[in-house]
Design a protein around this motif. Sequence first.
Motif, PDB file in Angstrom:
ATOM      1  N   LYS A 173      -2.085  -5.578  -5.634  1.00 40.95           N
ATOM      2  CA  LYS A 173      -2.101  -4.303  -6.344  1.00 40.95           C
ATOM      3  C   LYS A 173      -2.051  -3.135  -5.380  1.00 40.95           C
ATOM      4  N   LEU A 174      -2.772  -3.235  -4.274  1.00 40.03           N
ATOM      5  CA  LEU A 174      -2.803  -2.137  -3.313  1.00 40.03           C
ATOM      6  C   LEU A 174      -1.431  -1.912  -2.693  1.00 40.03           C
ATOM      7  N   ILE A 175      -0.793  -2.989  -2.258  1.00 37.70           N
ATOM      8  CA  ILE A 175       0.522  -2.863  -1.635  1.00 37.70           C
ATOM      9  C   ILE A 175       1.538  -2.282  -2.613  1.00 37.70           C
ATOM     10  N   VAL A 176       1.564  -2.783  -3.832  1.00 41.45           N
ATOM     11  CA  VAL A 176       2.523  -2.283  -4.815  1.00 41.45           C
ATOM     12  C   VAL A 176       2.259  -0.804  -5.107  1.00 41.45           C
ATOM     13  N   ALA A 177       0.986  -0.417  -5.236  1.00 40.86           N
ATOM     14  CA  ALA A 177       0.663   0.985  -5.500  1.00 40.86           C
ATOM     15  C   ALA A 177       1.127   1.883  -4.360  1.00 40.86           C
ATOM     16  N   ILE A 178       0.878   1.451  -3.124  1.00 38.13           N
ATOM     17  CA  ILE A 178       1.303   2.256  -1.980  1.00 38.13           C
ATOM     18  C   ILE A 178       2.817   2.395  -1.948  1.00 38.13           C
ATOM     19  N   MET A 179       3.513   1.271  -2.110  1.00 39.00           N
ATOM     20  CA  MET A 179       4.962   1.291  -2.010  1.00 39.00           C
ATOM     21  C   MET A 179       5.601   2.075  -3.148  1.00 39.00           C
ATOM     22  N   GLU A 180       5.110   1.888  -4.369  1.00 36.41           N
ATOM     23  CA  GLU A 180       5.747   2.506  -5.518  1.00 36.41           C
ATOM     24  C   GLU A 180       5.338   3.957  -5.720  1.00 36.41           C
ATOM     25  N   LYS A 181       4.093   4.309  -5.362  1.00 31.46           N
ATOM     26  CA  LYS A 181       3.586   5.625  -5.723  1.00 31.46           C
ATOM     27  C   LYS A 181       3.385   6.564  -4.543  1.00 31.46           C
ATOM     28  N   VAL A 182       3.240   6.018  -3.339  1.00 29.84           N
ATOM     29  CA  VAL A 182       2.915   6.865  -2.188  1.00 29.84           C
ATOM     30  C   VAL A 182       4.079   6.979  -1.212  1.00 29.84           C
ATOM     31  N   MET A 183       4.695   5.866  -0.861  1.00 28.20           N
ATOM     32  CA  MET A 183       5.737   5.899   0.152  1.00 28.20           C
ATOM     33  C   MET A 183       6.992   6.633  -0.293  1.00 28.20           C
ATOM     34  N   GLY A 184       7.165   6.843  -1.587  1.00 31.07           N
ATOM     35  CA  GLY A 184       8.314   7.588  -2.071  1.00 31.07           C
ATOM     36  C   GLY A 184       8.138   9.092  -2.026  1.00 31.07           C
ATOM     37  N   LEU A 185       6.971   9.576  -1.600  1.00 35.30           N
ATOM     38  CA  LEU A 185       6.752  11.015  -1.491  1.00 35.30           C
ATOM     39  C   LEU A 185       7.566  11.582  -0.338  1.00 35.30           C
ATOM     40  N   SER A 202       6.188   9.912   6.610  1.00 36.92           N
ATOM     41  CA  SER A 202       7.288   9.432   7.460  1.00 36.92           C
ATOM     42  C   SER A 202       6.793   8.499   8.548  1.00 36.92           C
ATOM     43  N   HIS A 203       5.632   8.783   9.122  1.00 35.51           N
ATOM     44  CA  HIS A 203       5.097   7.902  10.160  1.00 35.51           C
ATOM     45  C   HIS A 203       4.762   6.535   9.580  1.00 35.51           C
ATOM     46  N   GLU A 204       4.115   6.512   8.421  1.00 33.56           N
ATOM     47  CA  GLU A 204       3.711   5.224   7.850  1.00 33.56           C
ATOM     48  C   GLU A 204       4.911   4.410   7.390  1.00 33.56           C
ATOM     49  N   ARG A 205       5.973   5.065   6.968  1.00 36.20           N
ATOM     50  CA  ARG A 205       7.182   4.333   6.592  1.00 36.20           C
ATOM     51  C   ARG A 205       7.750   3.531   7.761  1.00 36.20           C
ATOM     52  N   THR A 206       7.604   4.055   8.946  1.00 39.33           N
ATOM     53  CA  THR A 206       8.274   3.452  10.105  1.00 39.33           C
ATOM     54  C   THR A 206       7.338   2.742  11.075  1.00 39.33           C
ATOM     55  N   HIS A 207       6.008   2.932  10.927  1.00 38.58           N
ATOM     56  CA  HIS A 207       5.083   2.362  11.908  1.00 38.58           C
ATOM     57  C   HIS A 207       4.003   1.465  11.321  1.00 38.58           C
ATOM     58  N   ASN A 208       3.736   1.581  10.024  1.00 38.29           N
ATOM     59  CA  ASN A 208       2.637   0.806   9.445  1.00 38.29           C
ATOM     60  C   ASN A 208       3.061  -0.647   9.283  1.00 38.29           C
ATOM     61  N   PRO A 209       2.419  -1.583  10.003  1.00 41.02           N
ATOM     62  CA  PRO A 209       2.862  -2.984   9.945  1.00 41.02           C
ATOM     63  C   PRO A 209       2.701  -3.626   8.574  1.00 41.02           C
ATOM     64  N   PRO A 213       8.411  -3.955   4.994  1.00 42.53           N
ATOM     65  CA  PRO A 213       9.562  -4.118   4.083  1.00 42.53           C
ATOM     66  C   PRO A 213      10.136  -2.806   3.578  1.00 42.53           C
ATOM     67  N   PHE A 214       9.376  -1.713   3.699  1.00 45.34           N
ATOM     68  CA  PHE A 214       9.855  -0.446   3.179  1.00 45.34           C
ATOM     69  C   PHE A 214      11.192  -0.064   3.798  1.00 45.34           C
ATOM     70  N   ASN A 215      11.402  -0.389   5.061  1.00 43.26           N
ATOM     71  CA  ASN A 215      12.624   0.022   5.737  1.00 43.26           C
ATOM     72  C   ASN A 215      13.645  -1.092   5.852  1.00 43.26           C
ATOM     73  N   GLU A 216      13.403  -2.209   5.213  1.00 47.15           N
ATOM     74  CA  GLU A 216      14.365  -3.301   5.246  1.00 47.15           C
ATOM     75  C   GLU A 216      15.200  -3.230   3.975  1.00 47.15           C
ATOM     76  N   LYS A 217      16.387  -2.656   4.082  1.00 48.15           N
ATOM     77  CA  LYS A 217      17.186  -2.355   2.892  1.00 48.15           C
ATOM     78  C   LYS A 217      17.491  -3.584   2.049  1.00 48.15           C
ATOM     79  N   GLU A 218      17.611  -4.744   2.707  1.00 48.36           N
ATOM     80  CA  GLU A 218      17.899  -5.941   1.924  1.00 48.36           C
ATOM     81  C   GLU A 218      16.688  -6.394   1.116  1.00 48.36           C
ATOM     82  N   GLU A 219      15.525  -5.864   1.423  1.00 41.32           N
ATOM     83  CA  GLU A 219      14.304  -6.277   0.744  1.00 41.32           C
ATOM     84  C   GLU A 219      13.880  -5.296  -0.349  1.00 41.32           C
ATOM     85  N   ILE A 220      14.493  -4.117  -0.379  1.00 40.57           N
ATOM     86  CA  ILE A 220      13.979  -3.074  -1.260  1.00 40.57           C
ATOM     87  C   ILE A 220      15.098  -2.526  -2.129  1.00 40.57           C
TER      88      ILE A 220
END
Length: 233
Positions: A173-185, A202-209, A213-220
Motif C-alpha cells: 500500500k505504501l509503495i503504490v500510494a507513493i508512486m501513484e499520488k506523490v511521485m507524479g507531483l 525530482s531527487h526521489e524519482r532518480t535516487h530513491n532505491p 521502477p519509476f524511471n524504468e519506462k518498460e515497467e511503468i
Amino acid sequence: MPDIKQFCFNPLGANCYLIWNGSPETVIIDPGFSNPEEKERLYSFIEANGLKPVAVVLTHGHFDHVYGAYRLCDDFGIPAYMQPEDHPIMTETLAYAQDLGFKDEPLHVVTKDIADGDRIELIGLEWEVIGTPGHTPGGVCWHIPSVHIIFTGDTIFRDTIGRTDFSYGDYDKLIVAIMEKVMGLDGSTDILPGHGGPTSISHERTHNPFLVPFNEKEEINWDADGITINGLE
C-alpha cells in the motif's frame, strides 16, 4: 513564498515545522515535543516572532509526531487535523512512549477528521490531503500546490521510505500510494519529511532505491486513470 521553521524534537528525532505566509497566522505540522525544554524552545520562537498558531496538522498518529499536540491545541485554542484511521494508532503508541524516554505525561488530542482528497484553506494557502497509507493506516501527506511544498511525515524520506514492519504496516500500500499520488507531483516540489533533511520529488524519482521502477519506462505505464507499476493498480 511562505516562511518555514523546522524543529527536531524528542528522542526519536521527529521533525516539527512551523509555516506562516505574510501574516502572523501559523500552522504547526507534527508537534512532537516531549519535555518542558522542547516546549519552551517552540513557544519562545512563536513569541519572539509574533506568530499566532491557528491549526495543527498531523501526518499520522505515531507518538513521536503527536506528543505535544494536546498541549499546543489546549494552550492556543486551535484544532488539530488527522485522518481518523490513525486514532487507534495514537492511543496504542502513546501508551508506551515514556518507556522510550518521553518525559511528559502522554495526552490524547481530539482531532478533526480529514480524508484523502480534502482541500483545506489555512494561512491563505490551499492544502491538499494526500492519503498515503502503509506506514500507518491513516497516514497522509500535506501538499501545498501553489508553493510546491509537501510535508510527508513518515511516508517518504530522502532516499528511503517509511517503515512497514509494524503489525499494521503495509509495504504494498505504501509503495503504490507513493508512486501513484506523490511521485507524479511537479519535480520541483520540496519534500519536508518527518525525520532527516529535506529532499525533492525530482531527487526521489532518480535516487530513491525503493522507487527505482519509476524511471524504468518498460515497467511503468501512464494513463488517464493513474499509474500501473509491475501490475499493481
